[in-house]
Design an enzyme around this catalytic site. Structure first.
Site, PDB file in Angstrom:
ATOM      1  N   ARG A   7       5.393   6.038  -7.480  1.00 57.23           N
ATOM      2  CA  ARG A   7       4.355   6.912  -6.068  1.00 57.23           C
ATOM      3  C   ARG A   7       4.765   8.294  -6.854  1.00 57.23           C
ATOM      4  NH1 ARG A   7       5.023  10.321  -1.466  1.00 57.23           N
ATOM      5  NH2 ARG A   7       3.602   9.574  -0.047  1.00 57.23           N
ATOM      6  N   LYS A  55     -15.878  -0.335   1.389  1.00 57.92           N
ATOM      7  CA  LYS A  55     -14.359  -1.645   2.670  1.00 57.92           C
ATOM      8  C   LYS A  55     -13.460  -1.159   2.040  1.00 57.92           C
ATOM      9  CE  LYS A  55     -15.245  -6.550   3.756  1.00 57.92           C
ATOM     10  NZ  LYS A  55     -15.149  -5.959   5.371  1.00 57.92           N
TER      11      LYS A  55
END
Ligand code: PDD
Length: 285
Positions: free
Chosen positions: A100, A149
């Site tokens: 992360r 999108k």
């Protein structure tokens, strides 16, 4: 029956289809998706969805992990293996799994590619097309790149829940006093036989169904205006409707509790739905 799902090169039973907890789609919504419909075992407007997918990825500095032909083969294999007559194919590509960190992972980190099907018997004969949707309006609080999108769908999801709580079916979003689009569809009104829908830009998703419907409308000599419209204009319109890959052309009969036109599905939406379904079936692959 367990579906066959595609994950990173493998076709697996859905129970075995897994992605990493470190996937950036999961941690950062760092991914894009497409929803493509299937009618009669054939895929509608594959080319349009593939082109938009490549554009979405490009806008996020991601490449396309495979060729368009390979992608079509995966779509086709899933339709066949899952015996999809009418339904949807969902595709998602993320930046992959990495420890992360807000910064993107190093170049060469494999992207995550997932596709699965949803069977929807009678998708083209949805009873709602005869009744029409009731929509509420909510402020458009999404980010400003809605033309990409991405899988950041929490706000649209909240919009659907707000609609449900209000006894409606969906929500239209408003920004600067103008309707942008529906939570998962493009929005239209019809006034004096002119079809009005918001112009393309960063504020809305460039719907594949929208592009096809506007092309068919022009071919049928129907008048089209691509411009923004307000809630007041929509409530005073003769008709309203939405378009998307999962609903095709779907009438809207009520906005914020006020009937649109007669409060029943109108003739322009019905005609466009028929033309769209006929032409799309003919061109399906
Ligand atoms: N949604 N606008 C938004 C915000 C959408 O999420 C969608 C599609 C559309 C219509 O695009 P298209 O005609 O290409 O389907 C417009 C899909 C169906 C979904 O999220 O399920």
């Amino acid at each position: 029956m367990s579906r066959t799902v595609y994950v990173n090169g493998d076709f697996l039973p859905e129970e075995d289809a897994k992605v990493s907890v470190f996937d950036r789609g999961f941690l950062f919504a760092d991914g894009v998706y497409e929803v493509t419909s299937v009618l009669g075992g054939k895929i509608l407007d594959f080319e349009g969805h593939a082109v938009r997918l490549e554009r979405s990825l490009g806008e996020l500095d991601m490449g396309m992990p495979m060729s368009r032909d390979e992608l079509l083969d995966i779509h086709r294999r899933l339709v066949t293996e899952n015996e999809i007559e009418d339904g949807l194919i969902y595709l998602q590509i993320t930046r992959g799994a990495a420890d992360r960190d807000f910064a993107y992972p190093p170049e060469g980190t494999p992207q995550t590619v997932v596709l699965f099907t949803q069977t929807k018997p009678g998708l083209a004969d949805a009873p709602m097309a005869k009744v029409g949707l009731k929509v509420i309006t909510i402020p458009d609080l999404r980010w400003d790149r809605r033309d990409i999108k991405t899988v950041q769908l929490l706000y649209p999801s909240m919009g659907k829940m707000a609609a449900k709580a209000a006894g409606a079916d969906d929500a239209w979003m408003i920004e600067d006093d103008m309707i942008t689009e529906g939570t998962s569809n493009n929005a239209y009104i019809v006034k004096d036989n002119t079809i009005i829908t918001r112009h393309l830009g960063h504020e809305i998703l460039h719907g594949i169904t929208r592009a096809a419907v506007l092309r068919f409308a022009a071919e049928a000599q129907m008048k089209v205006e691509e411009r923004s419209f307000s809630l007041a204009e929509a409530q005073a319109a003769d008709e309203a409707f939405v378009t998307s890959a999962s609903t095709f052309v779907m009438p809207v009969v009520q906005i914020d509790g006020q009937a649109v036109g007669e409060g029943t599905p109108g003739p322009v939406a019905a005609r466009l739905r028929e033309i769209y379904l006929d032409e799309s079936r003919k061109a399906a692959v």
